[in-house]
Design an enzyme around this catalytic site. Structure first.
Site, mmCIF file in Angstrom:
data_model
loop_
_atom_site.group_PDB
_atom_site.id
_atom_site.type_symbol
_atom_site.label_atom_id
_atom_site.label_comp_id
_atom_site.label_asym_id
_atom_site.label_seq_id
_atom_site.Cartn_x
_atom_site.Cartn_y
_atom_site.Cartn_z
ATOM 1 C CG HIS A 176 19.494 26.002 -11.089
ATOM 2 N ND1 HIS A 176 18.553 26.931 -11.456
ATOM 3 C CD2 HIS A 176 20.685 26.671 -11.049
ATOM 4 C CE1 HIS A 176 19.127 28.101 -11.637
ATOM 5 N NE2 HIS A 176 20.421 27.972 -11.388
ATOM 6 C CD GLU A 179 15.855 24.320 -11.342
ATOM 7 O OE1 GLU A 179 15.981 24.239 -12.590
ATOM 8 O OE2 GLU A 179 15.999 25.385 -10.717
ATOM 9 N NE ARG A 233 20.213 28.707 -7.649
ATOM 10 C CZ ARG A 233 19.176 29.181 -8.333
ATOM 11 N NH1 ARG A 233 17.990 28.619 -8.192
ATOM 12 N NH2 ARG A 233 19.324 30.196 -9.158
ATOM 13 C CG ASN A 250 20.566 29.899 -15.677
ATOM 14 O OD1 ASN A 250 21.054 29.983 -16.804
ATOM 15 N ND2 ASN A 250 19.314 30.269 -15.422
ATOM 16 C CG HIS A 299 15.925 26.279 -15.430
ATOM 17 N ND1 HIS A 299 16.948 26.358 -14.500
ATOM 18 C CD2 HIS A 299 16.480 26.568 -16.624
ATOM 19 C CE1 HIS A 299 18.071 26.688 -15.119
ATOM 20 N NE2 HIS A 299 17.818 26.821 -16.413
ATOM 21 C CD GLU A 374 12.161 28.458 -13.957
ATOM 22 O OE1 GLU A 374 11.956 27.481 -13.200
ATOM 23 O OE2 GLU A 374 13.216 29.113 -13.940
#
Length: 416
Positions: A176, A179, A233, A250, A299, A374
């Site tokens: 993405h 990120e 994104r 993703n 991520h 994350e």
């Protein structure tokens, strides 16, 4: 170490960079199950950028321009979600980040030193760093382009190894594009295993395992986020002239894939599983490199360490081992930075997600340890300030080391 800085000033970025002045982020109350099911129609509106996905027990964060703010607020009120302004002007955060990057670049140039991983590096700077470490550490570093993006940029993989016949761990980041906190953690890990090899148990980690890093898995989207739109994104697929560009990489992997959303949706999954060249390259390389027995997709944001599955509440066959390693990794991370992380399956801990890389890696490629991390947020969410980048690097390295210390010796004997 001196890295060629190919863009000395942010003035070289496109003049049409989206400012986000006046954009707001609304936060709702925690959703219940009935509310979560009513959000779908809003998610396909390009005016509404969902920074978090609908999930019972959690609020929504949605970014919107001033022009459409009242429309979003009204729609959320009708759903009983009681929206409140969480961030008043996103543009302030975008401008602050750009000024901070420029100030740190000027400081680096004045001191005659390389980037110290305390700021975000753009795509050209990352490629320059890769070229330099390949030259400086030829006995450890090798570089391979496993494919090219839809716009022709390299999918460049760094391999760290000091001998043959070892199991390996894989990291990819920036599937993405917005990120940006992901690549610094990988760059820090590479630096620990090359320039700082004598520190701690770094030598033992390199002796035991090979390490693969795809620092920028979505180079076109990443460049676009740097030069045009900070919160882009998806990739930059033109979608055959459709209203909106890009596919969510993703959501495009060939595991539990379904057609999701219109081209304007942030989670648009493409025309077919594995339709995107970036996903094809990653899948082909991982499938043909059986020595890789751990997979980590990097991520942000949210502070989760997730394992399969994202499409069901059914537990992964090796859930006990997945959970054990994940809990050890987050304990090591938290011991350094006191940053709390949630451990669990993607579906149970975060939300339903189909066609995701971690599920494909585990079930189709048979990689026994497969995780999505994350990372921490900051700033407006996707843009932690420089002061948090170093902290994130140091604490995340502790988690990476734990996963590497637990590598299985072979792939799963049966992939579904």
């Amino acid at each position: 170490m001196k890295v060629l800085l190919l863009c000395a000033s942010l003035l070289c970025l496109a003049a049409a960079y989206k400012s986000y002045d006046g954009y707001r982020v609304y936060r709702t109350i925690d959703l219940d199950a009935s509310m979560a099911g009513k959000i779908g129609s809003l998610m396909h509106r390009p005016e509404f950028d969902f920074w978090t996905m609908p999930r019972a027990g959690r609020p929504l964060d949605i970014m919107v321009s001033a022009e459409h703010a009242s429309e979003l607020e009204s729609a959320l009120e009708k759903l009983g979600l009681s929206p409140k302004v969480h961030l008043e002007n996103v543009g302030q955060y975008v401008q602050r980040e750009r000024m901070e990057i420029e100030a740190l670049r000027k400081k680096e140039n004045a001191l005659g030193r390389a980037p110290s991983f305390d700021r975000y590096l753009n795509f050209d700077e990352i490629l320059a760093y890769i070229a330099e470490i390949e030259t400086l550490y030829p006995d450890i570093v090798s570089v391979q382009d496993i494919g090219t993006s839809i716009e022709g940029r390299p999918l460049r993989v760094v391999k760290l190894s000091n001998g043959p016949g070892k199991k390996a761990i894989w990291f990819d980041s920036v599937l993405h594009a917005r990120e940006w906190i992901g690549p610094p953690t990988a760059l820090f890990a590479i630096n620990e295993l090359t320039e700082n090899l004598a520190n701690g148990n770094n030598q033992a980690l390199l002796d035991a395992n090979d390490w693969y890093f795809l620092l920028v898995a979505n180079p076109d989207g990443f460049v676009y986020a740097w030069e045009n739109d900070r919160f882009w994104r998806k990739n930059r697929n033109q979608n055959d002239g459709a209203l909106c560009k890009g596919v969510d990489l993703n959501r495009n992997f060939d595991y539990s894939w379904i057609a999701q959303g219109s081209t304007c949706s942030e989670t648009y999954s493409g025309t077919a599983p594995n339709s995107e060249v970036e996903v094809q390259a990653i899948s082909t390389f991982l499938s043909s490199t059986p020595g890789i027995t751990a997979y980590v997709a990097v991520h942000s944001y949210g502070q989760y360490l997730l394992y399969p599955y994202g499409d069901t509440t059914v537990e992964a066959p090796t859930v006990d081992e997945l959970a054990r390693v994940a809990n050890e990794a987050t304990a090591a991370l938290t011991a350094i930075g006191d940053t709390p992380y949630v451990v669990g399956s993607t579906y149970d801990a975060l939300y339903e997600a189909l066609g995701i890389s971690v599920d494909w890696a585990y079930d189709k490629a048979g990689i026994p340890l497969a995780y999505t991390i994350e990372l921490r947020g900051g700033g407006s969410g996707f843009d932690p300030p420089a002061s948090l980048i170093v902290e994130s690097n140091v604490e995340t390295w502790e988690a990476y080391k734990v996963i590497a210390a637990n590598l299985p010796t072979a792939r799963r004997t049966k992939a579904n």
